[in-house]
Design a protein around this motif. Sequence first.
Motif, PDB file in Angstrom:
ATOM      1  N   UNK A  53       0.853  -1.111   0.201  1.00  0.00           N
ATOM      2  CA  UNK A  53       0.109   0.056   0.090  1.00  0.00           C
ATOM      3  C   UNK A  53       0.821   1.380   0.151  1.00  0.00           C
ATOM      4  N   UNK A  54       0.196   2.277  -0.658  1.00  0.00           N
ATOM      5  CA  UNK A  54       1.128   3.555  -0.654  1.00  0.00           C
ATOM      6  C   UNK A  54       1.392   4.373   0.513  1.00  0.00           C
ATOM      7  N   UNK A  55       2.652   4.391   0.713  1.00  0.00           N
ATOM      8  CA  UNK A  55       3.328   5.259   1.828  1.00  0.00           C
ATOM      9  C   UNK A  55       4.517   5.957   1.453  1.00  0.00           C
ATOM     10  N   UNK A  56       4.655   7.057   1.225  1.00  0.00           N
ATOM     11  CA  UNK A  56       5.798   7.928   0.719  1.00  0.00           C
ATOM     12  C   UNK A  56       6.026   7.626  -0.522  1.00  0.00           C
ATOM     13  N   UNK A  57       7.180   7.680  -1.328  1.00  0.00           N
ATOM     14  CA  UNK A  57       7.423   7.686  -2.724  1.00  0.00           C
ATOM     15  C   UNK A  57       8.463   6.615  -2.904  1.00  0.00           C
ATOM     16  N   UNK A  58       7.721   5.509  -2.949  1.00  0.00           N
ATOM     17  CA  UNK A  58       8.619   4.050  -3.470  1.00  0.00           C
ATOM     18  C   UNK A  58       7.849   3.186  -4.612  1.00  0.00           C
ATOM     19  N   UNK A  59       8.508   2.214  -4.792  1.00  0.00           N
ATOM     20  CA  UNK A  59       8.128   1.517  -5.967  1.00  0.00           C
ATOM     21  C   UNK A  59       7.108   0.554  -5.458  1.00  0.00           C
ATOM     22  N   UNK A  60       6.374  -0.207  -6.689  1.00  0.00           N
ATOM     23  CA  UNK A  60       5.495  -0.986  -6.418  1.00  0.00           C
ATOM     24  C   UNK A  60       4.265  -0.730  -5.416  1.00  0.00           C
ATOM     25  N   UNK A  61       3.759   0.415  -5.396  1.00  0.00           N
ATOM     26  CA  UNK A  61       2.944   0.851  -4.318  1.00  0.00           C
ATOM     27  C   UNK A  61       1.583   1.069  -4.997  1.00  0.00           C
ATOM     28  N   UNK A  62       0.501   1.047  -4.324  1.00  0.00           N
ATOM     29  CA  UNK A  62      -0.882   1.243  -4.756  1.00  0.00           C
ATOM     30  C   UNK A  62      -1.691   1.977  -3.521  1.00  0.00           C
ATOM     31  N   UNK A  63      -2.675   2.852  -3.992  1.00  0.00           N
ATOM     32  CA  UNK A  63      -3.506   3.533  -2.999  1.00  0.00           C
ATOM     33  C   UNK A  63      -4.375   2.473  -2.313  1.00  0.00           C
ATOM     34  N   UNK A  64      -4.633   2.472  -1.015  1.00  0.00           N
ATOM     35  CA  UNK A  64      -5.335   1.823  -0.260  1.00  0.00           C
ATOM     36  C   UNK A  64      -6.909   1.968  -0.690  1.00  0.00           C
ATOM     37  N   UNK A  65      -7.710   0.800  -0.666  1.00  0.00           N
ATOM     38  CA  UNK A  65      -9.026   0.980  -0.757  1.00  0.00           C
ATOM     39  C   UNK A  65      -9.783   2.009  -0.131  1.00  0.00           C
ATOM     40  N   UNK A  66     -10.578   2.658  -0.690  1.00  0.00           N
ATOM     41  CA  UNK A  66     -11.716   3.583   0.299  1.00  0.00           C
ATOM     42  C   UNK A  66     -12.215   2.815   1.336  1.00  0.00           C
ATOM     43  N   UNK A  67     -12.375   1.286   1.204  1.00  0.00           N
ATOM     44  CA  UNK A  67     -13.018   0.903   2.225  1.00  0.00           C
ATOM     45  C   UNK A  67     -12.200   0.295   3.245  1.00  0.00           C
ATOM     46  N   UNK A  68     -10.912   0.691   2.992  1.00  0.00           N
ATOM     47  CA  UNK A  68      -9.770   0.157   4.096  1.00  0.00           C
ATOM     48  C   UNK A  68      -9.734   1.018   5.354  1.00  0.00           C
ATOM     49  N   UNK A  69      -9.937   0.237   6.470  1.00  0.00           N
ATOM     50  CA  UNK A  69     -10.173   1.192   7.524  1.00  0.00           C
ATOM     51  C   UNK A  69      -8.848   2.090   7.925  1.00  0.00           C
ATOM     52  N   UNK A  70      -7.819   1.710   7.354  1.00  0.00           N
ATOM     53  CA  UNK A  70      -6.491   2.282   7.635  1.00  0.00           C
ATOM     54  C   UNK A  70      -6.113   3.193   6.379  1.00  0.00           C
ATOM     55  N   UNK A  71      -7.046   3.347   5.611  1.00  0.00           N
ATOM     56  CA  UNK A  71      -6.697   4.221   4.311  1.00  0.00           C
ATOM     57  C   UNK A  71      -6.653   5.854   4.915  1.00  0.00           C
TER      58      UNK A  71
END
Length: 390
Positions: free
Chosen positions: A143-161
Amino acid sequence: MSSSLSAVRPNGHTRRTRIVCIGDTHNRAVKLPEGDVLIHAGDLTNQGSYSELSKAVQWLEKTNFEKKIVIAGNHDITLDKDFYTIHSPSFHNQEHQDPAKCLSLFQSSRSLIYLQHESATIKLTSTDGPGTEFTIFGSPYSPQYGNWAFMYPRSPQDPTAPEANGTDDREKANAAELWSAIPTDIDILVTHTPALSHCDDDCGCWELRNTLAKVRPRLHVCGHVHQARGSQRVRWDIGTGNGAAAELAVEMWEDPNPDPRSAKMSLVDLTARGGKRPLDFDLEDPGLSSNSAPDHTSSQPRLEPQPKAGAEPQPGSCDPTGRAGSPSLDPGPSVCGEQSINPLAEANRAGRRETCVVNCAIMTTGWPHKGAKQLNKPIVVDIDLPVWRR
């Protein structure tokens, strides 16, 4: 190519197979115990330069395992060509690296099996080995955190997003769609990110957790969240319907040899040896033909979290600060994509009643690894796998 892998084996026999699990070595060539299979769960390097990757490959190639399976992680940035094309100046200044040349280190290796969001069937053929086989899916995404490779945005339903899912200017895959590529009948899943609430310090991927509840592999190997190193046995309630399973229980593993100075192994024993309780994963179905040959076909490749309170945000470490309690253990709806599965093989999946999760991060601290340099030990898993040799 079809991403479906047959869950039916030519016979019901299994044999103990030793898998050594490591991840997040970040340029460290650690001492490894003996085993049949080595799995590296990503972040071989700090910034994915050709020099770093070359040293990591040379180290892994020299290790003595019959099969060695490797995935990338968010720090192995040159292996994500699209990301590196845009962001290389932020990492390597004027010393631009060649992503194709970096990737070729793995693709040309005669001893490493590199998986980038794809599956494979592994057969151990050595005459002095266990003679077992397994299907495996490996993916470098997190999941996306900072500016790193192989990342994707968390789902809007994800309680940690978080409200903002990153600022990367690439078009990114939907999290549910990304993980729907995992075949529903694999034996071993290797992802760089953990699934939410399983060896993740409450900052793993919610969508991956939902998928895990449907696929229910024998073993899920991950890393990424260094402070969450450890193992769990997840017991599934397979009667909840819709292909996904609720969690009946989670049993925490206690490392029998946690001292990194000790030569004794950190062992997770999932076998019946010595009167122990084996992993509850029985695919034997007497109604199925014993001559049914497995149809193993590989899928095509497709395609961090909030900092501790009062700490500087740093990739590779996370904390649920500010979140409203622990996420529900209800796995929610199935997120696996529609896949063509033989009805008999699907009925056979009822035996997938337990999954062992292993976070095998070697580094104990998050990037940039300030403070203590203590390293975790590799986690060794003894597991019963199907015997292919008659």
